[in-house]
Design a protein around this motif. Structure first.
Motif, PDB file in Angstrom:
ATOM      1  N   GLN A  32     -19.884 112.173  47.122  1.00  0.00           N
ATOM      2  CA  GLN A  32     -19.244 113.663  47.752  1.00  0.00           C
ATOM      3  C   GLN A  32     -19.168 113.133  49.287  1.00  0.00           C
ATOM      4  O   GLN A  32     -17.801 114.066  50.528  1.00  0.00           O
ATOM      5  CB  GLN A  32     -19.246 114.394  47.270  1.00  0.00           C
ATOM      6  CG  GLN A  32     -18.266 114.692  45.780  1.00  0.00           C
ATOM      7  CD  GLN A  32     -18.714 116.151  44.733  1.00  0.00           C
ATOM      8  OE1 GLN A  32     -19.018 116.904  44.852  1.00  0.00           O
ATOM      9  NE2 GLN A  32     -19.266 115.631  43.899  1.00  0.00           N
ATOM     10  N   GLN A  33     -20.470 113.488  49.504  1.00  0.00           N
ATOM     11  CA  GLN A  33     -20.979 113.865  51.223  1.00  0.00           C
ATOM     12  C   GLN A  33     -20.420 112.469  52.190  1.00  0.00           C
ATOM     13  O   GLN A  33     -20.617 112.082  53.172  1.00  0.00           O
ATOM     14  CB  GLN A  33     -22.502 113.438  51.269  1.00  0.00           C
ATOM     15  CG  GLN A  33     -22.731 115.555  50.838  1.00  0.00           C
ATOM     16  CD  GLN A  33     -23.854 115.699  50.345  1.00  0.00           C
ATOM     17  OE1 GLN A  33     -24.822 114.770  50.793  1.00  0.00           O
ATOM     18  NE2 GLN A  33     -24.052 116.787  50.034  1.00  0.00           N
ATOM     19  N   HIS A  34     -20.294 111.157  51.204  1.00  0.00           N
ATOM     20  CA  HIS A  34     -20.849 109.482  52.176  1.00  0.00           C
ATOM     21  C   HIS A  34     -19.234 108.685  51.700  1.00  0.00           C
ATOM     22  O   HIS A  34     -19.682 108.472  50.538  1.00  0.00           O
ATOM     23  CB  HIS A  34     -21.891 108.600  52.240  1.00  0.00           C
ATOM     24  CG  HIS A  34     -23.021 110.159  52.310  1.00  0.00           C
ATOM     25  ND1 HIS A  34     -24.509 110.984  51.907  1.00  0.00           N
ATOM     26  CD2 HIS A  34     -23.651 109.371  53.948  1.00  0.00           C
ATOM     27  CE1 HIS A  34     -24.631 111.087  52.579  1.00  0.00           C
ATOM     28  NE2 HIS A  34     -24.716 110.885  53.526  1.00  0.00           N
ATOM     29  N   PRO A  35     -17.624 108.245  52.364  1.00  0.00           N
ATOM     30  CA  PRO A  35     -17.498 107.550  51.353  1.00  0.00           C
ATOM     31  C   PRO A  35     -17.987 106.718  51.573  1.00  0.00           C
ATOM     32  O   PRO A  35     -17.093 105.353  50.237  1.00  0.00           O
ATOM     33  CB  PRO A  35     -15.932 107.950  52.272  1.00  0.00           C
ATOM     34  CG  PRO A  35     -16.413 109.307  53.528  1.00  0.00           C
ATOM     35  CD  PRO A  35     -18.080 109.203  53.150  1.00  0.00           C
ATOM     36  N   ASN A  36     -18.723 105.600  52.630  1.00  0.00           N
ATOM     37  CA  ASN A  36     -18.661 104.485  51.912  1.00  0.00           C
ATOM     38  C   ASN A  36     -20.299 104.605  50.608  1.00  0.00           C
ATOM     39  O   ASN A  36     -20.442 103.153  50.503  1.00  0.00           O
ATOM     40  CB  ASN A  36     -19.668 103.971  52.794  1.00  0.00           C
ATOM     41  CG  ASN A  36     -18.781 103.151  54.378  1.00  0.00           C
ATOM     42  OD1 ASN A  36     -17.583 104.058  54.267  1.00  0.00           O
ATOM     43  ND2 ASN A  36     -19.811 102.955  55.171  1.00  0.00           N
ATOM     44  N   TYR A  40     -24.642  97.056  50.104  1.00  0.00           N
ATOM     45  CA  TYR A  40     -25.561  97.090  48.820  1.00  0.00           C
ATOM     46  C   TYR A  40     -24.963  97.023  47.638  1.00  0.00           C
ATOM     47  O   TYR A  40     -24.388  97.871  46.991  1.00  0.00           O
ATOM     48  CB  TYR A  40     -26.725  98.153  49.011  1.00  0.00           C
ATOM     49  CG  TYR A  40     -27.165  97.843  50.192  1.00  0.00           C
ATOM     50  CD1 TYR A  40     -28.574  97.115  49.973  1.00  0.00           C
ATOM     51  CD2 TYR A  40     -27.479  98.404  51.663  1.00  0.00           C
ATOM     52  CE1 TYR A  40     -29.306  96.782  51.482  1.00  0.00           C
ATOM     53  CE2 TYR A  40     -28.218  98.465  52.352  1.00  0.00           C
ATOM     54  CZ  TYR A  40     -28.999  97.024  52.896  1.00  0.00           C
ATOM     55  OH  TYR A  40     -30.043  97.765  53.490  1.00  0.00           O
ATOM     56  N   LEU A  41     -25.445  96.625  46.315  1.00  0.00           N
ATOM     57  CA  LEU A  41     -25.392  96.552  45.061  1.00  0.00           C
ATOM     58  C   LEU A  41     -26.626  96.858  45.087  1.00  0.00           C
ATOM     59  O   LEU A  41     -27.272  96.543  44.361  1.00  0.00           O
ATOM     60  CB  LEU A  41     -24.597  95.518  44.579  1.00  0.00           C
ATOM     61  CG  LEU A  41     -23.229  94.646  44.742  1.00  0.00           C
ATOM     62  CD1 LEU A  41     -22.770  92.600  44.507  1.00  0.00           C
ATOM     63  CD2 LEU A  41     -21.662  95.719  45.337  1.00  0.00           C
ATOM     64  N   GLU A  56     -21.495 100.025  53.224  1.00  0.00           N
ATOM     65  CA  GLU A  56     -21.291 100.294  51.929  1.00  0.00           C
ATOM     66  C   GLU A  56     -22.316 100.289  51.245  1.00  0.00           C
ATOM     67  O   GLU A  56     -23.089  98.743  51.263  1.00  0.00           O
ATOM     68  CB  GLU A  56     -19.906  99.586  51.406  1.00  0.00           C
ATOM     69  CG  GLU A  56     -19.167  99.253  52.834  1.00  0.00           C
ATOM     70  CD  GLU A  56     -17.493  99.017  51.994  1.00  0.00           C
ATOM     71  OE1 GLU A  56     -17.766  98.029  51.302  1.00  0.00           O
ATOM     72  OE2 GLU A  56     -16.161  99.221  53.501  1.00  0.00           O
ATOM     73  N   VAL A  57     -21.940 101.403  49.903  1.00  0.00           N
ATOM     74  CA  VAL A  57     -23.033 100.863  49.096  1.00  0.00           C
ATOM     75  C   VAL A  57     -23.061 100.889  47.428  1.00  0.00           C
ATOM     76  O   VAL A  57     -21.728 102.319  47.609  1.00  0.00           O
ATOM     77  CB  VAL A  57     -24.328 102.015  49.335  1.00  0.00           C
ATOM     78  CG1 VAL A  57     -25.190 102.272  47.886  1.00  0.00           C
ATOM     79  CG2 VAL A  57     -25.396 101.492  50.171  1.00  0.00           C
ATOM     80  N   VAL A  58     -22.803 100.179  46.403  1.00  0.00           N
ATOM     81  CA  VAL A  58     -21.675 100.533  45.262  1.00  0.00           C
ATOM     82  C   VAL A  58     -23.376 101.054  44.689  1.00  0.00           C
ATOM     83  O   VAL A  58     -24.643  99.683  44.631  1.00  0.00           O
ATOM     84  CB  VAL A  58     -21.339  99.527  44.619  1.00  0.00           C
ATOM     85  CG1 VAL A  58     -20.639  99.882  43.487  1.00  0.00           C
ATOM     86  CG2 VAL A  58     -20.288  99.246  45.695  1.00  0.00           C
ATOM     87  N   LEU A  59     -23.482 101.764  43.705  1.00  0.00           N
ATOM     88  CA  LEU A  59     -24.421 101.994  41.986  1.00  0.00           C
ATOM     89  C   LEU A  59     -24.073 101.752  41.264  1.00  0.00           C
ATOM     90  O   LEU A  59     -23.243 102.973  40.793  1.00  0.00           O
ATOM     91  CB  LEU A  59     -25.181 103.429  42.875  1.00  0.00           C
ATOM     92  CG  LEU A  59     -26.246 103.987  41.929  1.00  0.00           C
ATOM     93  CD1 LEU A  59     -27.229 103.147  41.784  1.00  0.00           C
ATOM     94  CD2 LEU A  59     -26.870 105.235  42.334  1.00  0.00           C
ATOM     95  N   LEU A  60     -24.117 101.254  40.350  1.00  0.00           N
ATOM     96  CA  LEU A  60     -23.957 101.424  39.234  1.00  0.00           C
ATOM     97  C   LEU A  60     -25.070 101.299  37.631  1.00  0.00           C
ATOM     98  O   LEU A  60     -26.176 101.103  38.896  1.00  0.00           O
ATOM     99  CB  LEU A  60     -23.363  99.640  38.513  1.00  0.00           C
ATOM    100  CG  LEU A  60     -22.112  99.087  39.118  1.00  0.00           C
ATOM    101  CD1 LEU A  60     -22.798  98.348  40.410  1.00  0.00           C
ATOM    102  CD2 LEU A  60     -21.650  98.107  38.585  1.00  0.00           C
ATOM    103  N   THR A  63     -28.611 106.770  55.835  1.00  0.00           N
ATOM    104  CA  THR A  63     -28.881 106.181  57.980  1.00  0.00           C
ATOM    105  C   THR A  63     -28.365 104.707  58.620  1.00  0.00           C
ATOM    106  O   THR A  63     -27.600 104.599  59.498  1.00  0.00           O
ATOM    107  CB  THR A  63     -30.340 105.747  58.415  1.00  0.00           C
ATOM    108  OG1 THR A  63     -30.529 107.282  57.828  1.00  0.00           O
ATOM    109  CG2 THR A  63     -30.482 105.161  59.437  1.00  0.00           C
ATOM    110  N   ALA A  64     -28.260 103.581  56.665  1.00  0.00           N
ATOM    111  CA  ALA A  64     -27.490 102.059  57.230  1.00  0.00           C
ATOM    112  C   ALA A  64     -26.067 102.817  57.336  1.00  0.00           C
ATOM    113  O   ALA A  64     -25.074 101.907  58.293  1.00  0.00           O
ATOM    114  CB  ALA A  64     -27.855 101.553  55.542  1.00  0.00           C
ATOM    115  N   MET A  65     -24.775 103.202  56.645  1.00  0.00           N
ATOM    116  CA  MET A  65     -23.929 103.687  56.291  1.00  0.00           C
ATOM    117  C   MET A  65     -23.474 104.499  58.053  1.00  0.00           C
ATOM    118  O   MET A  65     -22.662 104.086  58.480  1.00  0.00           O
ATOM    119  CB  MET A  65     -23.657 104.715  55.322  1.00  0.00           C
ATOM    120  CG  MET A  65     -23.869 103.569  53.800  1.00  0.00           C
ATOM    121  SD  MET A  65     -23.507 105.165  52.349  1.00  0.00           S
ATOM    122  CE  MET A  65     -24.471 105.989  52.206  1.00  0.00           C
ATOM    123  N   ALA A  66     -24.173 105.571  58.432  1.00  0.00           N
ATOM    124  CA  ALA A  66     -24.009 105.942  59.235  1.00  0.00           C
ATOM    125  C   ALA A  66     -24.338 104.875  60.658  1.00  0.00           C
ATOM    126  O   ALA A  66     -23.632 104.933  61.873  1.00  0.00           O
ATOM    127  CB  ALA A  66     -24.992 106.658  60.125  1.00  0.00           C
TER     128      ALA A  66
END
Length: 249
Positions: free
Chosen positions: A170-174, A117-118, A146-150, A138-141
């Motif tokens: 910090q809690q979610h590497p993805n 997700y962007l 992967e998620v990028v927030l700009l 949930t989607a990451m687990a």
């Protein structure tokens, strides 16, 4: 005509110099449950009696079905001289507003199988992404998304809910949090801070129509510019989900 219900103000504080965080309870004994990404409308009247309304995305971090007595959050931009601004500035704890909703389809689709997700936002357009954090986790687990927030803002003080996004990263590497600051950088920027506008940095993340779904929310000019840029990189309408926030008085 949408069914209206009362909201009672139970908390507020300033998120930024011109943005307030307001917490409300539905005041008729019913729950105000919603899908992350949806919004409510606040109904009120101008000084001349003309009826009007404003839309506000729900910012509550939504990790369960909300029941009666559970509060919801919105972020309110203050516009000098604005009627909605006067309404919220004059609202004391315990005061009531009339609302309707929730509305909207700017939500994560449970059927999505994309790899990334962007998430792109300016101003209060970032509030839907705060409410989506549990679903993104949930989607990451469950499927390795992967998620990028700009997040675009002029200065660090205008990065709404940045502490929530930084802690989540910090809690979610993805999950990668990329503040894009057009005017002022923090004294000690972390490596993912960028100097400029969100649309300037899209290419850095190599958007790919085979793997990516982009969400865009905020300033209409930003949304239009990013949509055109992403279309130029091959993303089509199925991969582009957008909301425009129009500042109104």
């Amino acid at each position: 005509m949408p069914v209206q219900f009362p909201l009672r103000l139970v908390g507020r504080h300033m998120l930024a110099p011109t943005v307030g965080h307001y917490q409300f309870l539905r005041d008729d004994g019913q729950p105000l449950d919603f899908q992350p990404g949806q919004f409510i409308q606040i109904h009120f009247s101008y000084a001349d009696g003309t009826v009007t309304k404003r839309s506000y995305s729900l910012a509550t971090i939504h990790d369960h079905a909300l029941g009666p007595g559970e509060a919801v959050d919105i972020a309110v931009s203050f516009v000098p001289g604005g009627a909605a601004t006067a309404l919220f500035e004059g609202l004391d704890i315990g005061g009531q507003l009339q609302a309707s909703g929730p509305y909207g389809r700017f939500c994560l689709n449970p059927g999505d199988r994309n790899g990334r997700y962007l998430l792109i936002a300016t101003g209060t357009g970032v509030t839907p992404y705060r409410s989506m954090l549990p679903l993104l986790a949930t989607a990451m687990a469950e499927r390795g998304a992967e998620v990028v927030l700009l997040q675009g803002a002029r200065s660090p003080s205008e990065l709404l809910y940045s502490a929530d996004f930084e802690a989540f990263a910090q809690q979610h590497p993805n999950f990668r949090y990329v503040p894009c600051l057009s005017r002022e950088l923090p004294a000690e920027p972390h490596p993912d801070v960028r100097h400029g506008y969100v649309q300037q940095f899209l290419a850095e993340f190599s958007p790919d129509p085979a793997t990516d779904i982009a969400y865009l929310c905020g300033n209409p000019d930003m949304v239009d510019a990013c949509v055109e840029a992403l279309k130029g990189m091959g993303l089509g309408n199925p991969q582009l989900r957008r909301e425009k926030y129009v500042s109104s008085t």
